[in-house]
Scaffold this motif. Structure first.
Motif, PDB file in Angstrom:
ATOM      1  N   THR A  95       0.364  -1.208  -0.699  1.00  0.00           N
ATOM      2  CA  THR A  95      -0.037   0.285  -0.068  1.00  0.00           C
ATOM      3  C   THR A  95       0.480   1.276   0.123  1.00  0.00           C
ATOM      4  O   THR A  95       1.625   1.374   1.032  1.00  0.00           O
ATOM      5  CB  THR A  95      -1.132   0.322   1.961  1.00  0.00           C
ATOM      6  OG1 THR A  95      -1.792  -1.432   1.218  1.00  0.00           O
ATOM      7  CG2 THR A  95      -2.053   1.461   1.721  1.00  0.00           C
ATOM      8  N   LEU A  96       0.898   1.623  -0.676  1.00  0.00           N
ATOM      9  CA  LEU A  96       1.303   3.333  -1.382  1.00  0.00           C
ATOM     10  C   LEU A  96       0.827   4.266  -0.561  1.00  0.00           C
ATOM     11  O   LEU A  96      -0.565   4.759  -0.055  1.00  0.00           O
ATOM     12  CB  LEU A  96       1.412   3.137  -3.006  1.00  0.00           C
ATOM     13  CG  LEU A  96       2.744   5.002  -2.824  1.00  0.00           C
ATOM     14  CD1 LEU A  96       4.063   3.937  -2.437  1.00  0.00           C
ATOM     15  CD2 LEU A  96       2.552   4.918  -4.199  1.00  0.00           C
ATOM     16  N   GLY A  97       1.272   5.349   0.008  1.00  0.00           N
ATOM     17  CA  GLY A  97       0.922   6.281   0.764  1.00  0.00           C
ATOM     18  C   GLY A  97       1.259   5.983   1.717  1.00  0.00           C
ATOM     19  O   GLY A  97       2.104   5.811   3.075  1.00  0.00           O
ATOM     20  N   PRO A  98      -0.168   6.962   2.736  1.00  0.00           N
ATOM     21  CA  PRO A  98      -0.811   7.943   2.332  1.00  0.00           C
ATOM     22  C   PRO A  98      -0.500   9.573   2.259  1.00  0.00           C
ATOM     23  O   PRO A  98       0.632   9.623   1.866  1.00  0.00           O
ATOM     24  CB  PRO A  98      -2.406   7.741   3.666  1.00  0.00           C
ATOM     25  CG  PRO A  98      -1.720   7.847   5.159  1.00  0.00           C
ATOM     26  CD  PRO A  98      -0.164   6.481   4.143  1.00  0.00           C
ATOM     27  N   ASN A  99      -1.451  10.641   1.863  1.00  0.00           N
ATOM     28  CA  ASN A  99      -0.883  11.462   1.451  1.00  0.00           C
ATOM     29  C   ASN A  99       0.039  11.846  -0.022  1.00  0.00           C
ATOM     30  O   ASN A  99       1.339  11.913   0.340  1.00  0.00           O
ATOM     31  CB  ASN A  99      -0.335  11.914   2.852  1.00  0.00           C
ATOM     32  CG  ASN A  99       0.365  13.156   2.651  1.00  0.00           C
ATOM     33  OD1 ASN A  99      -0.539  13.734   1.925  1.00  0.00           O
ATOM     34  ND2 ASN A  99       0.875  14.131   3.496  1.00  0.00           N
ATOM     35  N   CYS A 100      -0.459  10.928  -0.954  1.00  0.00           N
ATOM     36  CA  CYS A 100       0.617  11.018  -1.928  1.00  0.00           C
ATOM     37  C   CYS A 100      -0.177  10.491  -3.268  1.00  0.00           C
ATOM     38  O   CYS A 100      -1.291  11.144  -3.094  1.00  0.00           O
ATOM     39  CB  CYS A 100       1.449   9.883  -1.893  1.00  0.00           C
ATOM     40  SG  CYS A 100       0.251   8.361  -2.566  1.00  0.00           S
ATOM     41  N   ALA A 112       9.874  10.416  -6.053  1.00  0.00           N
ATOM     42  CA  ALA A 112       9.323  11.733  -5.291  1.00  0.00           C
ATOM     43  C   ALA A 112       8.926  11.335  -3.913  1.00  0.00           C
ATOM     44  O   ALA A 112       7.876  10.504  -4.254  1.00  0.00           O
ATOM     45  CB  ALA A 112       9.274  12.456  -5.893  1.00  0.00           C
ATOM     46  N   GLN A 113       9.166  11.699  -2.578  1.00  0.00           N
ATOM     47  CA  GLN A 113       8.532  11.667  -1.167  1.00  0.00           C
ATOM     48  C   GLN A 113       7.809  12.646  -1.684  1.00  0.00           C
ATOM     49  O   GLN A 113       6.282  12.703  -1.158  1.00  0.00           O
ATOM     50  CB  GLN A 113       9.070  11.773  -0.099  1.00  0.00           C
ATOM     51  CG  GLN A 113       9.072  11.830   0.817  1.00  0.00           C
ATOM     52  CD  GLN A 113       9.740  11.493   2.402  1.00  0.00           C
ATOM     53  OE1 GLN A 113      11.000  11.636   1.877  1.00  0.00           O
ATOM     54  NE2 GLN A 113       9.283  10.387   3.665  1.00  0.00           N
ATOM     55  N   SER A 114       7.979  13.696  -1.817  1.00  0.00           N
ATOM     56  CA  SER A 114       6.885  14.986  -2.004  1.00  0.00           C
ATOM     57  C   SER A 114       6.099  15.038  -3.471  1.00  0.00           C
ATOM     58  O   SER A 114       6.573  14.764  -4.411  1.00  0.00           O
ATOM     59  CB  SER A 114       7.615  16.334  -1.366  1.00  0.00           C
ATOM     60  OG  SER A 114       6.975  16.589  -2.321  1.00  0.00           O
ATOM     61  N   GLY A 115       4.928  15.200  -3.143  1.00  0.00           N
ATOM     62  CA  GLY A 115       3.949  14.821  -4.302  1.00  0.00           C
ATOM     63  C   GLY A 115       4.262  16.294  -5.260  1.00  0.00           C
ATOM     64  O   GLY A 115       4.239  16.303  -6.271  1.00  0.00           O
ATOM     65  N   ALA A 116       4.243  17.354  -3.897  1.00  0.00           N
ATOM     66  CA  ALA A 116       4.719  19.092  -4.656  1.00  0.00           C
ATOM     67  C   ALA A 116       6.102  19.241  -5.290  1.00  0.00           C
ATOM     68  O   ALA A 116       6.248  18.741  -7.001  1.00  0.00           O
ATOM     69  CB  ALA A 116       5.295  19.952  -4.568  1.00  0.00           C
ATOM     70  N   LEU A 152      -3.487  15.625 -11.160  1.00  0.00           N
ATOM     71  CA  LEU A 152      -3.328  16.335 -11.372  1.00  0.00           C
ATOM     72  C   LEU A 152      -4.676  17.434 -12.826  1.00  0.00           C
ATOM     73  O   LEU A 152      -3.904  16.314 -13.656  1.00  0.00           O
ATOM     74  CB  LEU A 152      -1.837  16.582 -11.601  1.00  0.00           C
ATOM     75  CG  LEU A 152      -0.723  16.444 -10.751  1.00  0.00           C
ATOM     76  CD1 LEU A 152       0.528  16.062 -11.131  1.00  0.00           C
ATOM     77  CD2 LEU A 152      -0.438  17.266  -9.438  1.00  0.00           C
ATOM     78  N   PRO A 153      -4.436  18.303 -12.990  1.00  0.00           N
ATOM     79  CA  PRO A 153      -5.139  18.836 -14.498  1.00  0.00           C
ATOM     80  C   PRO A 153      -4.540  18.713 -15.146  1.00  0.00           C
ATOM     81  O   PRO A 153      -3.140  19.713 -15.364  1.00  0.00           O
ATOM     82  CB  PRO A 153      -5.608  20.522 -13.383  1.00  0.00           C
ATOM     83  CG  PRO A 153      -4.810  20.752 -12.055  1.00  0.00           C
ATOM     84  CD  PRO A 153      -4.162  19.236 -11.636  1.00  0.00           C
ATOM     85  N   THR A 154      -5.086  18.448 -15.672  1.00  0.00           N
ATOM     86  CA  THR A 154      -4.311  17.954 -16.990  1.00  0.00           C
ATOM     87  C   THR A 154      -3.671  18.634 -18.248  1.00  0.00           C
ATOM     88  O   THR A 154      -2.797  19.395 -18.659  1.00  0.00           O
ATOM     89  CB  THR A 154      -4.521  16.758 -17.827  1.00  0.00           C
ATOM     90  OG1 THR A 154      -6.266  17.292 -17.807  1.00  0.00           O
ATOM     91  CG2 THR A 154      -4.637  14.653 -17.163  1.00  0.00           C
ATOM     92  N   TYR A 155      -4.513  20.333 -17.788  1.00  0.00           N
ATOM     93  CA  TYR A 155      -4.474  21.227 -18.687  1.00  0.00           C
ATOM     94  C   TYR A 155      -3.010  22.681 -17.895  1.00  0.00           C
ATOM     95  O   TYR A 155      -2.526  23.010 -18.630  1.00  0.00           O
ATOM     96  CB  TYR A 155      -5.312  22.439 -18.848  1.00  0.00           C
ATOM     97  CG  TYR A 155      -5.727  23.165 -17.411  1.00  0.00           C
ATOM     98  CD1 TYR A 155      -6.799  21.860 -16.589  1.00  0.00           C
ATOM     99  CD2 TYR A 155      -4.896  23.995 -17.074  1.00  0.00           C
ATOM    100  CE1 TYR A 155      -6.991  23.242 -14.919  1.00  0.00           C
ATOM    101  CE2 TYR A 155      -5.281  24.800 -15.966  1.00  0.00           C
ATOM    102  CZ  TYR A 155      -6.321  24.554 -14.944  1.00  0.00           C
ATOM    103  OH  TYR A 155      -6.675  24.707 -13.291  1.00  0.00           O
TER     104      TYR A 155
END
Lengths: 468, 208
Positions: free
Chosen positions: A135-140, A172-176, A155-158
């Protein structure tokens, strides 16, 4: 490593997470502003060929797809359960996934250890462990695979186009930071294989991901951004194994973090948390990046370039200044040095080059150098056994440099058994040629220092790989 | 963090010698006379050893380059006074190293990765330049070589030919020692003086 540590280690099979034949999206929603809706929409739009099962407690169909009230109602095999529901319900729903036989899960929901809900996160991890369900995550953000087109990112594709298919996998640990990297690689010529944003790492962590990627045939290069490492000893063991198999580029945050323990000795004062992580990476043969851009500089050289025979670099340029700057950059690395042209090369160049070209390294072809002059010079340098690597500088601002020069470089890149990279510095006209050359597999650098550092790391990696 | 305990200097010295690491000849002295007897006419150093002082030179707890009865006696008496507020403490006499490049070799225990091995430009430069290379123990020969090469001061430290293999071998021995002794939480060999003939381990701190 002690035998005890190794015995405890259990490899997690992440393949169903990346190559799912079926996905259940729990928390799928009709409301376009909800994450569960975006994920479902992305699966529909991406060309994913597996089965899609939306799960929503109302059970009403979403986007015209049959929707289930509960994962248990699907009664078919689920490779990947994507969970996008409020945190407090996650352990219960994950339990249902386990009972229903889901093989893997990604929990995108936030609201766990990152805001102090440590117990809730532990409950979640315990359920994952009980069912042996990676199980991956949470918060990812989750995972993306450019070949299977499985993509849990919301993520918004536009705002973000998808990178092309290739051999570089990102962790990447961080989503941002992860999405920033993802956006940046769209502008690079190398393609992506897999992407992981693993968030709080409650169950699947960097050790599991590294273990998976080092054995993954589609992954040639691994690029990682980490903030901390959960299981130090296991990480070191897996990292040492992985570092021998593939180039791994890593950026670790926290260089300036305060020391965690009071030091009683000079050694403890000097060996801080960051320094020790760096030691681990070096020992495992990783390439250490110090900036987000470094990740791309190193990723692209490893993605396309072969093993160099040695440290001798030839520089070909249409600008004297850029040649000197690149010479300086080469000299400031520890291991690279300027090649001396062989006699035959010098003789050949004397025949083909105009009188104003001084036959020495760096070879300055002058501002009027066109595709023919570049081609003649490249033919001579590629044949020279005294040259191990080539840097070709093309300043597209000069009168002679145009798309024909870029094409000529691509032609010689295809023939080259040696590492060959390009430096082009400039804006739109240059960028156009950068994309042209990189799409053809010729890495382009926007600074002499970055180009030299990349070649130096390429050399270091193969030296490390072949060590006794 | 557990409370750490500084291992007795002479015990630490014995431990090092079990791993083939020879440190400079030393003895505890309890009087100026004992210090003079230790010197046997050769140059010595006197130091105050105390749990309470990590930076001995900075605290004025080292008197070096001593020879002759008067000089040794004066130095001893001076240090004895300085040492009073630092009880419990001892005064140690050591042979004077012939001098050379000072390096630091050490180890500590990382909460995540375990025992480390460290090398760096030593002595007074340790904290100014922070030119150090670290690896997780146990290290291989390759790691030891790589550590030396990683240092910016690598060429200074290894300038006399055969020094590199010698320093690498010290690193390997330290790695083996800390790996065999989980109770060693921190270790400083600082400085290790690289001389023309070999090396002198001049100061040892083993924390348990």
């Amino acid at each position: 490593m002690t035998a005890k540590n190794s015995a405890k280690y259990k490899r997690k099979n992440l393949k169903p997470m990346l190559k799912p034949k079926s996905v259940a999206i729990i928390g799928a929603s009709r409301d376009p502003s909800k994450v569960g809706h975006v994920i479902l929409q992305n699966y529909i739009n991406s060309g994913y060929e597996g089965k899609i099962y939306p799960v929503n407690k109302s059970g009403e169909d979403i986007l015209d797809i049959k929707t289930y009230k509960n994962i248990g109602d699907i009664k078919k095999k689920v490779d990947l359960a994507i969970i996008a529901i409020p945190a407090q319900f996650v352990p219960q729903v994950l339990e249902e996934c386990g009972k229903a036989g889901a093989r893997t899960a990604v929990v995108v929901s936030g609201g766990f250890a990152e805001i102090g809900n440590v117990d809730l996160q532990k409950q979640m991890a315990d359920v994952a462990e009980k069912y042996g369900m990676p199980t991956l995550g949470p918060n990812c953000l989750g995972v993306m695979d450019s070949r299977s087109r499985s993509d849990t990112l919301f993520l918004p594709t536009y705002k973000l186009s998808k990178p092309q298919i290739g051999g570089v996998s990102f962790v990447a640990q961080s989503g941002a930071v992860g999405s920033t990297i993802l956006d940046l690689i769209v502008g690079e010529g190398f393609g992506m294989s897999k992407f992981f944003s693993y968030g709080n790492a409650a169950h699947v962590d960097e050790v599991d991901i590294l273990d998976y990627l080092m054995h993954d045939k589609e992954t040639r290069v691994i690029v990682m951004y980490v903030e901390g490492i959960n299981r130090g000893k296991e990480f070191l063991r897996i990292a040492k194994e992985a570092g021998k198999k593939k180039p791994i580029v890593i950026l670790k945050a926290g260089l300036t973090a305060a020391g965690q323990q009071a030091a009683h000795s000079h050694t403890a004062a000097l060996a801080g948390n960051y320094q020790t992580h760096e030691a681990v990476f070096r020992q495992a043969g990783f390439t250490i990046a110090h900036d987000i851009k470094d990740l791309l500089y190193y990723a692209k050289i490893f993605a396309s370039e072969p093993e160099p025979n040695g440290p001798r670099v030839a520089i070909l340029t249409n600008g004297g200044g850029a040649g000197v700057l690149t010479t300086d950059a080469i000299a400031s690395t520890r291991d690279l040095r300027l090649a001396e042209f062989g006699k035959e090369t010098t003789a050949a160049l004397k025949k083909t080059m105009p009188a104003l070209v001084n036959i020495r390294n760096p070879l300055d072809l002058a501002g009027d150098a066109d595709d023919k002059r570049y081609g003649d010079a490249l033919a001579a340098l590629q044949a020279d056994q005294n040259i191990d690597m080539l840097i070709v500088i093309t300043l597209f601002q000069t009168p002679g440099a145009d798309s024909r020069v870029a094409s000529k470089l691509i032609e010689y890149k295809d023939k080259s058994a040696k590492p060959m990279i390009n430096i082009s510095i400039g804006s739109s006209y240059t960028m156009m040629h950068k994309i042209m050359m990189e799409s053809a597999g010729l890495p382009v650098y926007d600074s002499p220092a970055a180009a030299a550092a990349a070649l130096s790391e390429l050399l270091r990696f193969y030296k490390f790989k072949s060590r006794k | 963090m557990m409370k750490t305990n500084l291992l007795d200097y002479m015990k630490a010295r014995d431990l090092l010698s079990k791993y083939g690491l020879s440190s400079i000849e030393s003895a505890y002295v309890e009087s100026a006379k004992e210090a003079i007897n230790f010197s046997k006419g050769k140059k010595i150093v006197l130091k105050v050893l105390s749990d309470k002082a990590l930076h001995k030179s900075k605290a004025g707890l080292v008197k070096a380059d001593l020879s002759g009865e008067k000089e040794i006696r004066d130095a001893y008496e001076y240090l004895e006074k300085k040492a009073r507020p630092l009880q419990p403490c001892k005064i140690i006499a050591q042979r004077m190293s012939k001098g050379g490049i000072e390096i630091i070799i050490g180890s500590n225990t990382d909460p995540e990765f375990g025992k480390t091995v460290l090398i760096g430009l030593g002595g007074i430069y340790v904290e100014a330049f922070k030119d150090v290379a670290i690896r997780i123990a146990p290290i291989t020969k390759y790691d030891a070589t790589d550590m030396l090469q990683q240092l910016r001061s690598s060429s200074v430290i290894t300038s006399a030919g055969a020094r590199a293999p010698m320093i690498e071998s010290i690193l390997m021995k330290v790695s083996r020692m800390v790996n065999d002794h989980p109770e060693i939480s921190e270790l400083d060999l600082n400085p290790v003086i690289i001389t023309e003939e070999g090396y002198d381990i001049v100061d040892i701190r083993v924390l348990e």
